[in-house]
Design an enzyme around this catalytic site. Sequence first.
Site, PDB file in Angstrom:
ATOM      1  N   SER A 229     -90.335   4.737  24.446  1.00  0.00           N
ATOM      2  CA  SER A 229     -90.639   3.573  23.586  1.00  0.00           C
ATOM      3  C   SER A 229     -91.042   2.385  24.434  1.00  0.00           C
ATOM      4  O   SER A 229     -92.212   2.283  24.838  1.00  0.00           O
ATOM      5  CB  SER A 229     -89.449   3.253  22.685  1.00  0.00           C
ATOM      6  N   ASP A 254     -90.452   7.492  30.257  1.00  0.00           N
ATOM      7  CA  ASP A 254     -91.880   7.199  30.452  1.00  0.00           C
ATOM      8  C   ASP A 254     -92.136   5.709  30.637  1.00  0.00           C
ATOM      9  O   ASP A 254     -93.189   5.315  31.119  1.00  0.00           O
ATOM     10  CB  ASP A 254     -92.648   7.705  29.214  1.00  0.00           C
ATOM     11  N   GLU A 259     -92.784  -2.648  35.196  1.00  0.00           N
ATOM     12  CA  GLU A 259     -93.851  -1.678  35.478  1.00  0.00           C
ATOM     13  C   GLU A 259     -94.933  -2.356  36.307  1.00  0.00           C
ATOM     14  O   GLU A 259     -95.223  -3.533  36.068  1.00  0.00           O
ATOM     15  CB  GLU A 259     -94.446  -1.143  34.170  1.00  0.00           C
ATOM     16  N   HIS A 279     -95.641   5.741  32.333  1.00  0.00           N
ATOM     17  CA  HIS A 279     -96.095   5.163  31.056  1.00  0.00           C
ATOM     18  C   HIS A 279     -97.411   5.817  30.584  1.00  0.00           C
ATOM     19  O   HIS A 279     -98.423   5.148  30.386  1.00  0.00           O
ATOM     20  CB  HIS A 279     -96.290   3.640  31.181  1.00  0.00           C
ATOM     21  N   ALA A 282     -99.333   7.226  25.849  1.00  0.00           N
ATOM     22  CA  ALA A 282    -100.543   7.067  25.022  1.00  0.00           C
ATOM     23  C   ALA A 282    -101.778   7.637  25.696  1.00  0.00           C
ATOM     24  O   ALA A 282    -102.883   7.489  25.191  1.00  0.00           O
ATOM     25  CB  ALA A 282    -100.752   5.586  24.737  1.00  0.00           C
TER      26      ALA A 282
HETATM   27  P1  NAD Z   1     -92.979   1.727  14.300  1.00  0.00           P
HETATM   28  O1  NAD Z   1     -92.990   0.277  14.094  1.00  0.00           O
HETATM   29  O2  NAD Z   1     -93.790   2.614  13.424  1.00  0.00           O
HETATM   30  O3  NAD Z   1     -91.473   2.250  14.262  1.00  0.00           O
HETATM   31  C1  NAD Z   1     -90.421   1.574  14.841  1.00  0.00           C
HETATM   32  C2  NAD Z   1     -89.176   1.834  14.016  1.00  0.00           C
HETATM   33  O4  NAD Z   1     -88.085   1.236  14.687  1.00  0.00           O
HETATM   34  C3  NAD Z   1     -89.248   1.228  12.627  1.00  0.00           C
HETATM   35  O5  NAD Z   1     -88.985   2.198  11.634  1.00  0.00           O
HETATM   36  C4  NAD Z   1     -88.167   0.166  12.657  1.00  0.00           C
HETATM   37  O6  NAD Z   1     -87.521   0.032  11.410  1.00  0.00           O
HETATM   38  C5  NAD Z   1     -87.227   0.700  13.699  1.00  0.00           C
HETATM   39  N1  NAD Z   1     -86.366  -0.324  14.255  1.00  0.00           N
HETATM   40  C6  NAD Z   1     -86.632  -1.638  14.477  1.00  0.00           C
HETATM   41  N2  NAD Z   1     -85.550  -2.251  14.979  1.00  0.00           N
HETATM   42  C7  NAD Z   1     -84.589  -1.304  15.072  1.00  0.00           C
HETATM   43  C8  NAD Z   1     -83.261  -1.351  15.512  1.00  0.00           C
HETATM   44  N3  NAD Z   1     -82.682  -2.468  15.957  1.00  0.00           N
HETATM   45  N4  NAD Z   1     -82.565  -0.209  15.477  1.00  0.00           N
HETATM   46  C9  NAD Z   1     -83.118   0.955  15.041  1.00  0.00           C
HETATM   47  N5  NAD Z   1     -84.374   1.032  14.583  1.00  0.00           N
HETATM   48  C10 NAD Z   1     -85.101  -0.079  14.615  1.00  0.00           C
HETATM   49  O7  NAD Z   1     -93.392   1.941  15.848  1.00  0.00           O
HETATM   50  P2  NAD Z   1     -94.005   3.256  16.494  1.00  0.00           P
HETATM   51  O8  NAD Z   1     -95.474   3.230  16.429  1.00  0.00           O
HETATM   52  O9  NAD Z   1     -93.266   4.437  16.023  1.00  0.00           O
HETATM   53  O10 NAD Z   1     -93.638   2.972  18.043  1.00  0.00           O
HETATM   54  C11 NAD Z   1     -92.309   3.116  18.500  1.00  0.00           C
HETATM   55  C12 NAD Z   1     -92.209   2.647  19.940  1.00  0.00           C
HETATM   56  O11 NAD Z   1     -93.015   3.478  20.778  1.00  0.00           O
HETATM   57  C13 NAD Z   1     -92.677   1.231  20.189  1.00  0.00           C
HETATM   58  O12 NAD Z   1     -91.808   0.597  21.086  1.00  0.00           O
HETATM   59  C14 NAD Z   1     -94.015   1.414  20.858  1.00  0.00           C
HETATM   60  O13 NAD Z   1     -94.348   0.311  21.684  1.00  0.00           O
HETATM   61  C15 NAD Z   1     -93.737   2.652  21.673  1.00  0.00           C
HETATM   62  N6  NAD Z   1     -94.928   3.362  22.127  1.00  0.00           N
HETATM   63  C16 NAD Z   1     -94.943   3.786  23.430  1.00  0.00           C
HETATM   64  C17 NAD Z   1     -96.027   4.473  23.908  1.00  0.00           C
HETATM   65  C18 NAD Z   1     -96.056   4.932  25.343  1.00  0.00           C
HETATM   66  O14 NAD Z   1     -97.110   4.984  25.935  1.00  0.00           O
HETATM   67  N7  NAD Z   1     -94.935   5.303  25.895  1.00  0.00           N
HETATM   68  C19 NAD Z   1     -97.110   4.738  23.075  1.00  0.00           C
HETATM   69  C20 NAD Z   1     -97.053   4.334  21.741  1.00  0.00           C
HETATM   70  C21 NAD Z   1     -95.946   3.644  21.277  1.00  0.00           C
END
Ligand code: NAD
Length: 531
Positions: A229, A254, A259, A279, A282
């Site tokens: 995340s 990841d 970073e 990282h 994506a």
């Molecule tokens: P999203 O907004 O669709 O989902 C996030 C979820 O987290 C939501 O359902 C929200 O209700 C929940 N949430 C918020 N605060 C919370 C808390 N305190 N406790 C529990 N749940 C909580 O986001 P997504 O598109 O699924 O992305 C999720 C994560 O993945 C983000 O941090 C995003 O930046 C990361 N991401 C990382 C990469 C990578 O290259 N590693 C790529 C894409 C996304």
Amino acid sequence: MKILVSDDVSAKGVELLRRNGYHVDIKTNLDEKDLITCIGEYDGLITRSMTHVTAEVIEAAGKLKIIGRAGVGIDSIDLKAATARGIIVVNAPTSNTIAATEHTCAMILAVTRHIPQAHDSLMAGEWNREKFTGIQLKDKTVGIIGVGRIGSRIAKRMQAMEMKTIGYDPYIPEERGKQLGCELVDLDTLLREADYITLHTPLTKETRGMIGAEEIAKMKKGVRVINVSRGAVLDIHALAAALKSGHVAGAAVDVFPEEPLTADINPFKGMENVVITPHIGASTVEAQEGVSVDVAEGIMAGLRGEPVPTAVNMVPIAKNVYLTIQPYFDLMERIGIIGVYLAEGPMKEITVEYTGKLAETETGLLTTAVLKGALNPILQDSVNFVNAPDVAKQRHISVKEIRSADPGTFVDAVTVRIVTEKGEHSIVGTLFNRTEAKIVQIDGYRVDFTPENYLILAPHIDQPNMIGQISTILGEARINITGMQVGNMTQKGTNIMAIAVADDIPSNVMLKLKAIDGILDMKLIHCEPHQ
Ligand code: NAD
């Protein structure tokens, strides 16, 4: 318009921008100083996580209207500074969902079956089968923290592996968990019960450091922890300590709080039970193309002055609501412009009344469109969908929305009332066939005209030859009239005329028009929405 691309993004989005007539410069590896030096000439900026768009950069960005983040996280952009300057920040939240989901699956399998370690060992000439004994996923429980776009897809995929899925997400309804076959539990239960814990929340005040030593201590001995995340959600030092002690059996990470993760700050150095990647969640061809096209589309919409559904510093808006209200944006802005031209003296109050279907939907952005229209003609700084409500507040204009159940004379109509110290003006607009913008009432006069780019509004005495005199003056000045309408309900011997013209009207011609006997007032309105 000029757009700077300051990080490597897929060529697809750049091509799209160029095909649409935008001038695009690609300058990567700029430091803050370089960026400050060159940003002044650009209307748009596209970045990934390497460019830091600081308050100083924003301060130097005189023309900048929009910043596009080709990806999700916007931690590298000073959002507050951008919002204060009315700069829209857009991202591409959905295009890398699948990539991050699949990477998470790969990480779960890699850490379970020691794939990188086995690979390295074999490459080093060893043939050691016992050392790399794993466990099976079937019948294990995976705890998903954050059951959003990615988390919910992880649930589906892990169910295909015959794992039990539980989730912690206080912001989604229980019903959603049921639909996903992912029982929603509280955080402590998840920490206690899961054999695998995978993090999928955004980085917020609440989630920063959400999984630290205390939470790890509550986890089952032998748990495996995965983070694809945001780095700062997990305390990697606490995780490294728990891996060393054996409380955590394996981890796959990841994303890191700092970073790039260099060797000197890597707490996992030399550890065998960890899989780390730089990282790359994506990093698939499809995701990179998707984010670059999505961000280019957001940038173009923003530069055309339209609201952008992926903007992060504008009121969030659901896709179905957006589709309902989208045809009205242009009309609303034009009504705002007409309103401010009619208003005399500072505006004190703007009321927007919605009837028909519009009264049943979220209309916040439509009201913002009226404000954008009403404020741009009177202010030096650009007013857009991001800053319009704030600018209205700063100018002590009270903004009200009314929803009327009464369908009124017109289907799905909008009435805007603008109150100034001198009185009140009202404009009613609607869309015929959801496409044809019409103004149907002004200050109580029933009219029917399209709010073209150049418009003359002239309240006058209801007497013969008013149209003739105006047409003659405009004809002599070689100004083409593209539409003309006289109100069809006179008020105490007066009426209103709306004349659409093809071009701006020189002031000497306006003076002649205003001098016509019986003209009570004449306003030339430049009705085109501000970009
Ligand atoms: P999203 O907004 O669709 O989902 C996030 C979820 O987290 C939501 O359902 C929200 O209700 C929940 N949430 C918020 N605060 C919370 C808390 N305190 N406790 C529990 N749940 C909580 O986001 P997504 O598109 O699924 O992305 C999720 C994560 O993945 C983000 O941090 C995003 O930046 C990361 N991401 C990382 C990469 C990578 O290259 N590693 C790529 C894409 C996304």
